[in-house]
Structure formats: structure tokens, C-alpha cells
Enzyme design. Structure first.
Site, PDB file in Angstrom:
ATOM      1  CD1 TRP A 168      -0.948   2.197   2.291  1.00 13.48           C
ATOM      2  CD2 TRP A 168      -2.624   1.894   1.193  1.00 13.48           C
ATOM      3  NE1 TRP A 168      -1.532   3.319   2.558  1.00 13.48           N
ATOM      4  CE2 TRP A 168      -2.559   3.047   1.757  1.00 13.48           C
ATOM      5  CE3 TRP A 168      -3.728   1.385   0.738  1.00 13.48           C
ATOM      6  CZ2 TRP A 168      -3.948   3.789   1.717  1.00 13.48           C
ATOM      7  CZ3 TRP A 168      -4.777   2.041   0.248  1.00 13.48           C
ATOM      8  CH2 TRP A 168      -4.834   3.598   0.653  1.00 13.48           C
ATOM      9  CG  MET A 169       2.244   5.325  -2.163  1.00 13.94           C
ATOM     10  SD  MET A 169       3.524   5.573  -3.558  1.00 13.94           S
ATOM     11  CE  MET A 169       2.224   5.949  -4.797  1.00 13.94           C
ATOM     12  CG  ASN A 170      -1.108   7.019   2.866  1.00 11.86           C
ATOM     13  OD1 ASN A 170      -0.632   5.926   3.300  1.00 11.86           O
ATOM     14  ND2 ASN A 170      -1.385   8.071   3.652  1.00 11.86           N
ATOM     15  CG  ASP A 171      -0.252  11.142   2.813  1.00 13.58           C
ATOM     16  OD1 ASP A 171      -1.264  10.877   2.341  1.00 13.58           O
ATOM     17  OD2 ASP A 171      -0.093  11.735   3.934  1.00 13.58           O
TER      18      ASP A 171
ATOM     19  NE  ARG B 175      -2.875  13.265  10.101  1.00 17.02           N
ATOM     20  CZ  ARG B 175      -3.888  13.342  10.863  1.00 17.02           C
ATOM     21  NH1 ARG B 175      -4.113  13.062  12.514  1.00 17.02           N
ATOM     22  NH2 ARG B 175      -5.143  13.186  10.068  1.00 17.02           N
TER      23      ARG B 175
ATOM     24  CD  GLU C 235      -5.220  14.222   6.660  1.00 14.63           C
ATOM     25  OE1 GLU C 235      -5.292  13.413   7.620  1.00 14.63           O
ATOM     26  OE2 GLU C 235      -5.220  13.750   5.416  1.00 14.63           O
TER      27      GLU C 235
ATOM     28  CD1 TRP D 299      -7.150  10.440   2.954  1.00 15.18           C
ATOM     29  CD2 TRP D 299      -7.027   8.189   3.165  1.00 15.18           C
ATOM     30  NE1 TRP D 299      -5.980  10.178   3.311  1.00 15.18           N
ATOM     31  CE2 TRP D 299      -5.753   8.931   3.542  1.00 15.18           C
ATOM     32  CE3 TRP D 299      -7.340   6.980   3.252  1.00 15.18           C
ATOM     33  CZ2 TRP D 299      -4.936   7.974   3.759  1.00 15.18           C
ATOM     34  CZ3 TRP D 299      -6.162   5.987   3.668  1.00 15.18           C
ATOM     35  CH2 TRP D 299      -4.806   6.752   3.915  1.00 15.18           C
TER      36      TRP D 299
HETATM   37  C1  FRU Z   1      -2.949  12.225   4.791  1.00 21.30           C
HETATM   38  C2  FRU Z   1      -2.528  11.357   6.127  1.00 21.30           C
HETATM   39  C3  FRU Z   1      -1.682  12.293   6.971  1.00 21.30           C
HETATM   40  C4  FRU Z   1      -0.786  11.381   7.729  1.00 21.30           C
HETATM   41  C5  FRU Z   1      -0.724   9.940   6.934  1.00 21.30           C
HETATM   42  C6  FRU Z   1      -1.096   8.829   7.453  1.00 21.30           C
HETATM   43  O1  FRU Z   1      -3.371  11.346   3.745  1.00 21.30           O
HETATM   44  O2  FRU Z   1      -3.641  11.226   6.833  1.00 21.30           O
HETATM   45  O3  FRU Z   1      -2.132  13.227   7.764  1.00 21.30           O
HETATM   46  O4  FRU Z   1       0.455  11.589   8.230  1.00 21.30           O
HETATM   47  O5  FRU Z   1      -1.801  10.112   5.668  1.00 21.30           O
HETATM   48  O6  FRU Z   1      -0.766   7.605   6.492  1.00 21.30           O
END
Ligand code: FRU
Length: 551
Positions: free
Chosen positions: A140-143, A252, A304, A385
């Protein structure tokens, strides 16, 4: 004879790859497994619809060295993830959720299916894996995180789960590129520790050092740092972590940069629904300076992943927000104003909301530190999301956007951020072709309103409508292919064009469409999952040229 040898070899292979040690079943939801050490990896079978199994990894002295959450297979295997065995160790496993109706823990499929191996294949198995966008090899990848440029190399770190293709176990994955298009996967840069898992953040370079700032997400979110002396390949966590704490639950995504005016390092981070600004002379001691956000812009979700930088004579504050995006879920808003090293002042009226991309799949936009030629290059996570964990891929989930360069333009009383495909995308242009392919750039020159329809032989289609009178562009993906995995997926997105558009540049890469006004006044990024590539295009009101993308 040949057959006997073959059977013998098959048996040997089975012996060396299948699990030997039975688990020790200790209760309805508790088991332990001693790991065999002859092989490099244990391959863990994952079943995505199941609840997580929390694994405490104990070393040869029974000390806990790691924690990970894996959706261990209960009745069938979706795919495998590798866990590298670094010495004698024991998995102490607690299965979450109510499994009693499904039979005893000892019967779970994972025990039969676990394998040991010296290798883990990462060849692509996915037809929706983009060709010229960055994706993780698996997992999985997000930010995007900690992006910086140094000595001809673009570094991209990213929120990464190596133990499944859904959000969990946040690490910083790492990839590098010389041209922002071809990416090379690097070893994981940051692993969770006892302060928490590793959430989003940024990197700065200072002399020979690369310093990463990130959120350690444990019981509370705190800010930590780590230092690399080998150009961002490996990091050593700072002994004085955490460096900034707060009692706020959402605290964060530190983003750090050098401010020449005050000769200080500046950190901006997200705290609930505002951005906090800190300053430091030495990168380890931080002084709170100010907060921005009260009553400004959109507040329908948590703020965020901030970024703060200057373009020409303006300062831009990037604020990703989830939910609250113009079409539901996550999106990137921004503010234009000034920054004196202590305080950001927005020049618009508080109610003005500006979005950097008017599609549904463009989030966590942040920029590269130290990009050459004074460029402000950004990447985003190409998902939302609302359904990111459900999109129809398994080996990996999610890609980044193509690289984009930011600038400014004025319309009416306001200054906006312009977004164009980075110049590297022009170098990637290949041969002209007659019909769209699964990885191409479509250029449409328009004189007034225009209609564009992309379709395939299955009757799936994406339509775009440019209304020159209303000065809007809309993209409809309600009939784009598989839209059934989430109610939030089928949608029409619409963007203002701030004046007339002369040319559209539309980038297609298997599961994504990124449509740009060539001058940068509009961009819209949407995912699509057609059952075959769109191989036909109809345009009313415009001239089309299609280029393959060289890869
Ligand atoms: C944004 C977020 C950030 C957090 C990260 C966690 O997509 O919710 O705020 O650091 O993803 O994976």
C-alpha cells in the site's frame, strides 16, 4: 525415470518452501509461530476482507523487536507479503475480530499456506498498474513524503505498508528518479518504532546531511527527526525524539524549509483545523511562532500535509483536507499571501476557497525541497480516502500523479496557482498514434466549447465537456468501467477555467486520467477502471493529436 526425478524435485521444492513448524495454538484468538531461519523470508498469506492479526515479533531473548498488523488468511489467500527473517524469532499472534464461528485458530488457512523463500517476486501482476506513474512494487502507498532533489536525483519517500495493500503499519518507502518518470525502488527508509508508526513529513538537506522530519503516530502524534549521511538511503533516528509534542489528537505532517529572510529553519505542521508554524536555528529546538487557518477556506475536515513556499512575490500555503473536497472526500486547497518568517497572512477574504486540482483523485500534494532552476515541482497521491482501500488492484494500491510545476496567474481580483505537467513529460512524448492507447497523451486544440468522449468496445466511456460560455470543464466517469467498488466512486467533477482554454493535455495511464489546461489554469485528476483500454476518441469542437508515452 524422468518422471521420478521430476517428482523428487517437486517434493524437495515443496519441502523447502512450505511451512514446517506447526503453530502453537493457545486460545480462540491467540497463537505463536517459531520462524524457520534457513530462508530469507517468511511469506505471509493475506486475505483482505479479514480483520487484522496483530503480530508481536520476539527475538531469541524473548524481547519484542517489532509489531505488525497483517490480515492473515483465514479461508483463502489473496496474495503474499514477505517478512524478512533476521535471526531467531517468534511471532506472537493475536487475531482480531470474532473468528470463533469460523472454526478454531488451528484450522486457519494461513498455517497451511505460509511459505519460506529466499526470494519474493515483484514482477507486475496488475493490469491497472500505471506505466509512467510511480507505484510501489507491492503493498500500500498513500502520501508522498520527504521529497528532495540533490545531485541530479529526485528522491520520493512515501507512506507505505509493506505487509498488505491496505493502509496499516506506516513506514517511509523510498524511490529515486533522474527524470521524474522512471523510478527505481529503494530499500525502506524509515520503520515504525516504539514512539509509533511513521506518518507523513519532509526532508531538508544541510551540507552532507539529509534530515527527515516526520510524525511518530503512537498513542499521541509527536514530531520526530532522523538523519542520513548517505544521501537519503539510510536514516538514523535522532536520540532526542520527539522534538515537538502537543496534546492535540491531530498533530502531524511537519514540513521544514530554510527561510533566508530570518536565517531560520521553518516548520509548518497540521494541528486539527489549523496550521502551526515553528522556527529553529539548529533543527532540533523549535519555537512556536503562529497559527493560520481560523475561519479561512474550507473546514469540513481535518487539515493535513501542509507545505509553504514562495513563487515569484507570493507565498503559497498548501493545505490538504479530508473530508471536505469539492466532490467529497480528500482534496488539496491552498492559500495565497505573504510570510515574514513568523506568520502567514492570507491576502484573500476568509471565505475564498481555492483548489489545486478539481478531480477526485489528487491528495496530499507537496513539493520537492531544493528543486533545480527555482522550480516548484509537486507530486500528489492519486486516490481519495473515500475508497482508496477498495480500488480494484491487489499487488499494490495507489500511484502518484505525474510531476507538475507550479506557477501563478491572476484572474479578477485573485491570484491563483497554475499547474502544468512538468517539462519532463514533454520528453516522454513518443510517436503520434491514431487512437488512444492505455498509456498516452491526448492534445486537444479547442476554439470554443468542446465535447470529448473516450470509449472502448465494451461501451464504457468517459466524457469531458468544456463550456466556453460558463468557463467550466466537466468530466463524467459514471460509465467509465468498474465503478461498483464504492458508492462514492461514480461521479462528475467540474472545474472553473478562469477564462478561455485553448489547449487541453490529457494524460491516460491505464487507470488514470489527468486533464490539464496547457496554460495551467485548470487541472482535473480522476481514476478509472475500464475493462479494456479506451481505444477510441470522439471530439466535437476541437482538433486531436495523440502521442504515445515513451517508457
Ligand atoms: C494524509 C494522512 C496524513 C498522515 C498520513 C498517514 O493522507 O492522513 O495526515 O500523516 O496520511 O498515513
Amino acid at each position: 525415470m524422468k518422471k521420478t526425478i521430476w517428482m523428487f524435485m517437486a517434493m524437495m521444492m515443496a519441502l523447502t518452501t512450505e511451512a514446517q513448524q506447526p503453530p502453537m495454538v493457545l486460545g480462540d484468538n491467540h497463537a505463536m509461530l517459531k520462524l524457520q531461519q534457513e530462508k530469507r523470508y517468511i511469506l505471509l498469506p493475506v486475505q483482505e476482507k479479514e480483520d487484522i492479526a496483530a503480530i508481536a515479533v520476539l527475538d531469541g531473548h524473548n524481547n519484542m523487536v517489532q509489531r505488525l498488523n497483517v490480515k492473515l488468511a483465514i479461508d483463502r489467500v489473496d496474495y503474499y507479503v514477505p517478512y524478512e527473517i533476521k535471526g531467531a524469532c517468534l511471532f506472537d499472534i493475536t487475531f482480531h475480530g470474532d473468528r470463533r464461528q469460523k472454526g478454531a485458530v488451528g484450522e486457519f488457512a494461513c498455517w497451511r499456506e505460509i511459505k519460506y523463500s529466499d526470494t519474493f517476486g515483484t514482477a507486475n501482476r496488475e493490469r491497472f498498474r500505471p506505466v509512467y506513474h510511480h507505484t510501489p512494487l507491492y503493498g500500500w502507498m498513500n502520501d508522498p513524503n520527504g521529497m528532495f532533489y540533490r545531485d541530479g536525483v529526485w528522491h520520493l519517500y512515501y507512506q507505505y505498508n509493506p505487509y498488505g495493500s491496505q493502509w496499516e503499519n506506516m513506514h517511509w518507502g523510498h524511490s529515486t528518479s533522474k527524470d521524474l518518470i522512471h523510478w527505481e525502488s529503494q530499500p525502506i527508509a524509515l520503520e515504525p518504532d516504539w514512539l509509533g508508526s511513521i506518518f507523513s513529513g519532509s526532508c531538508v538537506t544541510n551540507g552532507n546531511e539529509t534530515i527527515a522530519f516526520y510524525t511518530t503516530a503512537g498513542l499521541h502524534q509527536t514530531q520526530s527527526m532522523a538523519i542520513s549521511r548517505d544521501n537519503g538511503k539510510t536514516f538514523t533516528k535522532y536520540a532526542g525524539n520527539p522534538v515537538i509534542t502537543s496534546d492535540k489528537p491531530d498533530f502531524r505532517d511537519p514540513n521544514v524549509f530554510w527561510h533566508e529572510g530570518t536565517k531560520r529553519w521553518i516548520m509548518i505542521l497540521a494541528a486539527g483545523q489549523e496550521m502551526q508554524i515553528y522556527s529553529s536555528a539548529n533543527l532540533t529546538e523549535w519555537k512556536y511562532e503562529s497559527s493560520f487557518g481560523k475561519e479561512y477556506g474550507n473546514h469540513s475536515g481535518v487539515w493535513e500535509c501542509p507545505d509553504l513556499f514562495s513563487i515569484e512575490d507570493k507565498w503559497i500555503l498548501i493545505c490538504n483536507i479530508n473530508p471536505g473536497g469539492p466532490f467529497g472526500g480528500s482534496a488539496t486547497q491552498y492559500f495565497v499571501g505573504s510570510f515574514d518568517g513568523h506568520k502567514f497572512t492570507c491576502e484573500s477574504m476568509p471565505k475564498v476557497t481555492k483548489w489545486i486540482d478539481y478531480g477526485k483523485d489528487h491528495y496530499a500534494t507537496v513539493s520537492f525541497y531544493n528543486a533545480p532552476e527555482n522550480r516548484r515541482v509537486v507530486l500528489a497521491w492519486m486516490s481519495n480516502w473515500q475508497y482508496a482501500n477498495q480500488v480494484p488492484t491487489q499487488q499494490f494500491r495507489s500511484a502518484n500523479s505525474i510531476p507538475r510545476d507550479l506557477g501563478l496567474f491572476r484572474y479578477g481580483e485573485e491570484t491563483y496557482v497554475s499547474v502544468v505537467p512538468s517539462k519532463e513529460m514533454l520528453d516522454a512524448r513518443g510517436e503520434k498514434v491514431k487512437q488512444p492507447t492505455e498509456a498516452c497523451e491526448i492534445v486537444v486544440d479547442v476554439k470554443g466549447s468542446a465535447d470529448i468522449t473516450l470509449s472502448n468496445t465494451k461501451g464504457e466511456q468517459v466524457t469531458m465537456h468544456y463550456d466556453a460560455g460558463k468557463q467550466t470543464i466537466a468530466m463524467d466517469r459514471t460509465m467509465s468501467g468498474n465503478v461498483s467498488f464504492s458508492e462514492a466512486f461514480p461521479c462528475v467533477t467540474e472545474a472553473p477555467t478562469y477564462g478561455q482554454i485553448k489547449q487541453l493535455r490529457i494524460f491516460i495511464d491505464r487507470c488514470s486520467i489527468e486533464a490539464f489546461d496547457a496554460e495551467g489554469k485548470m487541472v482535473m485528476t480522476n481514476l478509472v477502471f475500464p475493462s479494456e483500454p479506451y481505444n477510441s476518441i470522439k471530439v466535437k469542437g476541437g482538433k486531436v493529436t495523440i502521442y504515445e508515452i515513451k517508457y
